[in-house]
Design a protein around this motif. Structure first.
Motif, PDB file in Angstrom:
ATOM      1  N   MET A  46      34.259   9.076 -50.056  1.00  0.00           N
ATOM      2  CA  MET A  46      33.238  10.289 -50.884  1.00  0.00           C
ATOM      3  C   MET A  46      33.660  10.654 -52.195  1.00  0.00           C
ATOM      4  N   TYR A  50      31.367  17.327 -45.157  1.00  0.00           N
ATOM      5  CA  TYR A  50      30.656  16.382 -44.602  1.00  0.00           C
ATOM      6  C   TYR A  50      30.420  16.435 -43.088  1.00  0.00           C
ATOM      7  N   PRO A  51      31.238  16.366 -42.323  1.00  0.00           N
ATOM      8  CA  PRO A  51      31.175  16.641 -40.844  1.00  0.00           C
ATOM      9  C   PRO A  51      30.627  17.824 -40.228  1.00  0.00           C
ATOM     10  N   ARG A  98      38.203  16.641 -36.940  1.00  0.00           N
ATOM     11  CA  ARG A  98      36.966  15.941 -36.418  1.00  0.00           C
ATOM     12  C   ARG A  98      37.046  14.766 -37.059  1.00  0.00           C
ATOM     13  N   GLN A 120      37.314  10.969 -34.958  1.00  0.00           N
ATOM     14  CA  GLN A 120      36.151  10.257 -34.866  1.00  0.00           C
ATOM     15  C   GLN A 120      36.751   8.717 -35.133  1.00  0.00           C
ATOM     16  N   TYR A 174      31.744   4.085 -34.178  1.00  0.00           N
ATOM     17  CA  TYR A 174      30.645   3.416 -34.803  1.00  0.00           C
ATOM     18  C   TYR A 174      31.273   2.224 -35.532  1.00  0.00           C
ATOM     19  N   VAL A 232      26.754  -2.583 -37.695  1.00  0.00           N
ATOM     20  CA  VAL A 232      25.852  -2.487 -38.666  1.00  0.00           C
ATOM     21  C   VAL A 232      26.534  -3.085 -40.094  1.00  0.00           C
ATOM     22  N   GLN A 272      27.692  14.182 -32.527  1.00  0.00           N
ATOM     23  CA  GLN A 272      28.224  14.618 -33.619  1.00  0.00           C
ATOM     24  C   GLN A 272      28.104  13.934 -34.819  1.00  0.00           C
ATOM     25  N   ARG A 273      27.779  14.465 -36.015  1.00  0.00           N
ATOM     26  CA  ARG A 273      27.677  13.791 -37.392  1.00  0.00           C
ATOM     27  C   ARG A 273      28.810  13.061 -37.514  1.00  0.00           C
ATOM     28  N   GLY A 274      28.588  11.780 -38.100  1.00  0.00           N
ATOM     29  CA  GLY A 274      29.582  11.047 -38.721  1.00  0.00           C
ATOM     30  C   GLY A 274      30.382  11.538 -39.833  1.00  0.00           C
ATOM     31  N   SER A 275      31.589  11.236 -40.125  1.00  0.00           N
ATOM     32  CA  SER A 275      32.523  12.146 -41.249  1.00  0.00           C
ATOM     33  C   SER A 275      32.382  11.809 -42.548  1.00  0.00           C
ATOM     34  N   ASP A 276      31.314  10.781 -42.945  1.00  0.00           N
ATOM     35  CA  ASP A 276      30.943  10.653 -44.095  1.00  0.00           C
ATOM     36  C   ASP A 276      29.532   9.943 -44.175  1.00  0.00           C
ATOM     37  N   GLU A 279      27.955   8.187 -40.933  1.00  0.00           N
ATOM     38  CA  GLU A 279      26.799   8.821 -40.290  1.00  0.00           C
ATOM     39  C   GLU A 279      25.441   7.824 -40.032  1.00  0.00           C
ATOM     40  N   LYS A 280      25.496   7.056 -41.271  1.00  0.00           N
ATOM     41  CA  LYS A 280      24.295   5.832 -41.186  1.00  0.00           C
ATOM     42  C   LYS A 280      24.647   5.007 -40.003  1.00  0.00           C
ATOM     43  N   ARG A 281      25.903   4.667 -39.857  1.00  0.00           N
ATOM     44  CA  ARG A 281      26.364   3.752 -38.862  1.00  0.00           C
ATOM     45  C   ARG A 281      25.980   4.356 -37.369  1.00  0.00           C
ATOM     46  N   ARG A 282      26.294   5.517 -37.487  1.00  0.00           N
ATOM     47  CA  ARG A 282      26.201   6.282 -36.047  1.00  0.00           C
ATOM     48  C   ARG A 282      24.609   6.398 -35.775  1.00  0.00           C
ATOM     49  N   ASN A 318      23.299   2.905 -34.520  1.00  0.00           N
ATOM     50  CA  ASN A 318      23.824   2.876 -33.484  1.00  0.00           C
ATOM     51  C   ASN A 318      23.096   3.692 -32.329  1.00  0.00           C
TER      52      ASN A 318
END
Lengths: 511, 265
Positions: free
Chosen positions: A160, A169-170, A484, A488, A494, A499, B174-178, B182-185, B188
Motif C-alpha cells: 500500500m 485499511y483493515p 488484525r 489474517q 485467501y 485467484v 472481516q475485511r482483508g488487510s489491503d 480484500e479483492k481476493r477475499r 473467495n
C-alpha cells in the motif's frame, strides 16, 4: 500538483495559522495555550497510558509468533547495514534534541524537581538523571515503533502507499481514500510541518548561541534569520538535487562526530563519575520503571508532570508521523523482532550513555566543583552545552563540533521532512513532485522565521502538540489494525493460488 | 437429524402450550421427546413433578410421539447438557422466554449457559408457536463463515427442506488487510457463496445470498430483522481469545435475536 485534497487543506491550515501568528501572535498564543493546557490537564493520563501500552505491545509483538514476519517481501534483505540503520534511527529520532537537552534537562530537573523533592539536593540530582533517562528512553521509541512498524508493514509487505491512512485499511476499507483518510493524513502533515518548523526555529536559536559564544557573532534575531536562510538553502539544494548518498554520508559522519564528541567528553571529563552516574541511574531506572511509566504525581507535583513528562509524551506522539515514515523507510527488509528490539534498545542505551556523559559531567561541575551551570541551564537553555564546554580543554573546538552537529542534524532533518511532507501530500508517492518539496521546504522555513520574529514559535509548538491527542487514538487503532492484519496473514485466509491478483510493488526514487 | 429432542420443560406452562410446541417440533422431523424438569436443590417436590410429567407423556403419546421423561434436581444448564448426552438426544429444544435486562444481569441465562456447554445442536425457540399455522418455519437465514461448524450446520439445514421454502445464505467476514487481499477475499467469498447457492437450490424453492463486512452478530441480527425470518441457523463452536473476552457470535445472536436460532456445535 494542486489537486490533492490533503495538500490543499494542509497548506490552507498552515497559512491561516501563520497569518494569525504574524498579525496577532497573542491571539494564537491564547488559543494554543488554552487548548494545550486543557488537553494536558484532562487527557494527560491518556498519553501516559498509551505510551506504556505501545511499549508493552511492541515487546509482546516482537516475541510473539509474528516476530519473524518481514517488513517487506519474504526474500527481501535489509537495505542498510546495522551501523547505517542505527545512525539514521538515532539521528531521526533524537539527535537534535539530545544536543539541546543533554546538559540542560538534568540541570533543570535538579533545580526544579516536583514539589515533593527538595531542589538542589542529592535526591533531586538522582531524580533528574532518572527522569532524563525516562523521558528519552523506552517510551519515545515505543511510540515511534508503533508508527513506523505499521507504516512499514502495510507499505512494504502489503503493497500500500506509505501513508498513515494506509494502516487503516483493515478497519476502514475503501474509506481511507475518502474523508477519514484525508483527516488522518492532514493531521500528520499538520503535526509534521509545525513540529519541524518549531524545531528549526529553536535549533537556530541554539546555533546562534553557540556562534555567539565561540565567534562572538551577535545573538540578534537578524543573525538567527540568516542562519535559518543558510540552513534552508542547504537542505533545499539537497532536497532538489536528491543527494541520496550524500544525506546518508552526512548522517553517518554526524554520528561519527557525535560519537567522537561523546567519547572526548567521557575521557577528558570525570570518567569514573560518569560511569557511577550511568550505573546507578540505570539501576534506579530499572527499579522505578513501572512507577515512572504510570506516575502522574496527582497529589503533589502534578504541575511538574504536566510540564515535562506529559509534554514530552505529547511531543513524541506529535513528532511520530514524521519520524515514523522515515524510520519505516529505512527499516525495509527487517523482521518485526529485529526491528522492535533494534529500534527499542540500541538507541535507548545510546541515549542513556549520552545523558550520563553530558548530564553527568554537568552534575559533576555543579555538585563537586561548585560551578553554577544549573542557573545557565534554567535561564538560557540553548547555551547550557556551550557553558559546560567552557570548562573543558579545547572548548572552542568542542563548541564548533557541536554547532556543526546541530547544523547537519538540521539539514538532514529538514530535508527528510521536506521529502516526507511531499510524500504525504501526494498520495504516498515515493517520488514526490519537486514543486511540492520546494513548497514545503519554503513553508517550513518561512513559518519558523516569521514566528521567530513575531514571537509565536512556542504557540506553534503547542499547536503541534495538540495534534497528539487525536494521534494517540489513531495510534491505538493502528495497533489493532496491525494485529488484525498479522492475524489474517498467519491464517493465510485467501491464498494467492485461489485467484490471480498480484500486489503492486512500491518503488522509490531516492533515499 | 432432529429425530429425538430433549425438551426442558417448565411445569407451570399449560398442557395446551406443551402440545403446541410438540406439534411444532414434529415439523422438524422429531418423533421422540425426552421431557426434563429440573428443580433447584431443596425446593419443590420431585414426586409431584414426576406425576405431572407422566400426565404430559400420556397426552403426547396420543399424538404419536415416543416419550420419555425425568425430573431431576440440580443446576439447569449442566443437567440439561448431561441429560442430552446420556439420552443420546439429537438436539436440545429450548423454549425461549423473554427476560428483562436486570434478570440477565443478575441471574444470567440458562439458554446462554446451555449453548456454551452443550455438544448437541440447540434449537432456541424464541416465538411461541402459532397452533393454527400449518408451517412453523418458512424463512431461514443460514449464517456461514465457510468453516467446519458451518459445514456441519448445513446438514441440519438441509433436513428442514420439507418445511422451509426461503433461504438466505449470509456470510459475514472481516475485511482483508489491503485492497489486494480484500479483492481476493471477495472473490473467495463469492465463489463459496455461489457454490452453496447451487447446492441449496436443489432442496429449497428460493435461495438468496448476502455477503457483508463487519461484526458477524451485528450483520446477522440486521439481516434477520430486515428479512423478518423465522430461524437463523449457525455454527456455535467459537473458542478464540476474542470469544472468551466478549462472548461468541452464537451467544450474542441468541441473546439479542427476536427470531429462533438453531446452533450447531
Amino acid at each position: 500538483m494542486f489537486r490533492g485534497v490533503v495538500f490543499r487543506v494542509s497548506l490552507i491550515i498552515v497559512l491561516v495559522l501563520v497569518v494569525l501568528g504574524i498579525f496577532d501572535p497573542d491571539l494564537l498564543n491564547r488559543i494554543s495555550t488554552i487548548s494545550y493546557s486543557n488537553i494536558i490537564t484532562h487527557f494527560g493520563w491518556s498519553y501516559l497510558l498509551a505510551a506504556f501500552l505501545f511499549l508493552i505491545f511492541s515487546i509482546v509483538l516482537a516475541f510473539s509468533r509474528y516476530g519473524n514476519v518481514k517488513l517487506g517481501k519474504d526474500n527481501e534483505k535489509p537495505e542498510y547495514s546495522y551501523f547505517g540503520w542505527f545512525s539514521m534511527l538515532f539521528a531521526a529520532g533524537m539527535g537534535i534534541g539530545l544536543i539541546f537537552w543533554g546538559v540542560a534537562e538534568p540541570l533543570n530537573h535538579y533545580m526544579n524537581p516536583p514539589a515533593h523533592i527538595a531542589g538542589k539536593s542529592g535526591d533531586a540530582a538522582a531524580f533528574a538523571m532518572r527522569y532524563s533517562f525516562f523521558h528519552w528512553g523506552l517510551q519515545p521509541w515505543a511510540i515511534y515503533i508503533i508508527m513506523s512498524l505499521s507504516i512499514a508493514y502495510f507499505s512494504f509487505r502489503r503493497g500500500m502507499p506509505p501513508l498513515i491512512s494506509s494502516c487503516f485499511y483493515p478497519l476502514l476499507g475503501e474509506r481511507i481514500y475518502g474523508v477519514y483518510g484525508y483527516i488522518i493524513d492532514i493531521l500528520a502533515v499538520f503535526a509534521t510541518i509545525f513540529g519541524v518548523a518549531t524545531s528549526l526555529g529553536l535549533g537556530a536559536l541554539q546555533i546562534n548561541s553557540g556562534l555567539n559564544i565561540v565567534f562572538g557573532l551577535p545573538g540578534t534575531t537578524t543573525t538567527t534569520l540568516v542562519l535559518i536562510a543558510v540552513v534552508t538553502v542547504l537542505f533545499m539544494v539537497s532536497s532538489i538535487v536528491g543527494l541520496d548518498k550524500g544525506i546518508q554520508f552526512l548522517s553517518k559522519s554526524n554520528m561519527l562526530i557525535a560519537g567522537l564528541l561523546l567519547m572526548f567528553t567521557f575521557i577528558v571529563g570525570p570518567t569514573s563519575y560518569i560511569l557511577n552516574v550511568f550505573s546507578s541511574t540505570l539501576g534506579e531506572f530499572a527499579n522505578q520503571f513501572l512507577n515512572m511509566s504510570l506516575q502522574l504525581h496527582p497529589f503533589e507535583g502534578y504541575e511538574w508532570t504536566k510540564s515535562w513528562t506529559l509534554f514530552y509524551w505529547a511531543w513524541w506522539i506529535a513528532w511520530s508521523p514524521f519520524v515514523g515514515l522515515f524510520v519505516a523507510r529505512i527499516s525495509r527488509g527487517r523482521t518485526i523482532k529485529e526491528f522492535v528490539l533494534g529500534a527499542l534498545f540500541v538507541p535507548t542505551l545510546l541515549t542513556f550513555f549520552w545523558f550520563s556523559v553530558f548530564g553527568g559531567s554537568a552534575m559533576e561541575l555543579q555538585l563537586e566543583q561548585g560551578i553554577n551551570l544549573a542557573k545557565v541551564a534554567t535561564t538560557d537553555t540553548p547555551t547550557a552545552l556551550f557553558a559546560m564546554f567552557a570548562h573543558y580543554p579545547l572548548s572552542n573546538l568542542l563548541s564548533v563540533a557541536a554547532i556543526f552537529l546541530l547544523v547537519v542534524f538540521f539539514v538532514t532533518s529538514a530535508d527528510s521532512a521536506t521529502f516526507v511532507l511531499g510524500m504525504m501530500t501526494s498520495g504516498g508517492n515515493m517520488c514526490p513532485p519537486l514543486g511540492k518539496k520546494v513548497i514545503w521546504g519554503i513553508v517550513q522555513s518561512t513559518v519558523a522565521a516569521i514566528l521567530l520574529l513575531s514571537g509565536g514559535l512556542l504557540a506553534l509548538q503547542k499547536m503541534a502538540i495538540n495534534a497528539a491527542l487525536p494521534f494517540t487514538l489513531i495510534m491505538v487503532l493502528m495497533c489493532y489494525n496491525l494485529l488484525r492484519a498479522l492475524n489474517q496473514e498467519e491464517k493465510e485466509m485467501y491464498p494467492t493460488s485461489d485467484v490471480n491478483v498480484d500486489a503492486p510493488e512500491q518503488s522509490c526514487c531516492r533515499r | 437429524m432432529f429425530a429425538k429432542a430433549l425438551f426442558p420443560i417448565d411445569l407451570n406452562q399449560t398442557m395446551e402450550e406443551t402440545i403446541t410446541r410438540a406439534k411444532f417440533i414434529s415439523q422438524l422431523g422429531t418423533k421422540y421427546i425426552h421431557f426434563l424438569h429440573i428443580m433447584p436443590p431443596g425446593l419443590g417436590n420431585l414426586g409431584h413433578a414426576q406425576r405431572r410429567l407422566d400426565d404430559i407423556a400420556v397426552m403426547l403419546h396420543s399424538y404419536g410421539f415416543g416419550i420419555t421423561r425425568k425430573a431431576r434436581v440440580g443446576s439447569p444448564a449442566d443437567t440439561i447438557c448431561q441429560e442430552a448426552k446420556d439420552n443420546d438426544a439429537s438436539y436440545i429444544y429450548i423454549p425461549g422466554r423473554c427476560k428483562n435486562v436486570m434478570y440477565y444481569a443478575l441471574l444470567g441465562s440458562t439458554t446462554r449457559d446451555v449453548i456454551r456447554l452443550t455438544e448437541k445442536p440447540a434449537f432456541v425457540h424464541k416465538k411461541r408457536p402459532d397452533p393454527w399455522k400449518q408451517k412453523g418455519l418458512s424463512r431461514v437465514i443460514y449464517a456461514t463463515d465457510f468453516e467446519e461448524t458451518a459445514e456441519r450446520s448445513l446438514t441440519y439445514l438441509k433436513s428442514l427442506s420439507s418445511t422451509v421454502s426461503d433461504i438466505t445464505i449470509l456470510h459475514a467476514g472481516q475485511r482483508g488487510s489491503d485492497p489486494v487481499s480484500e479483492k481476493r477475499r471477495q472473490l473467495n467469498v463469492n465463489n463459496n457463496l455461489e457454490h452453496l447457492e447451487k447446492e441449496l437450490a436443489k432442496d429449497f424453492a428460493e435461495v438468496k445470498v448476502r455477503a457483508g463486512v463487519g461484526l458477524p452478530d451485528k450483520l446477522i441480527l440486521e439481516e434477520a430483522e430486515l428479512s423478518c425470518v423465522d430461524l437463523v441457523v449457525l455454527g456455535s463452536l467459537n473458542q478464540g481469545l476474542k470469544q472468551k473476552i466478549i462472548g461468541s457470535t452464537a451467544e450474542e445472536v441468541t441473546g439479542k435475536s427476536k427470531c429462533s436460532i438453531l446452533l450447531v456445535p
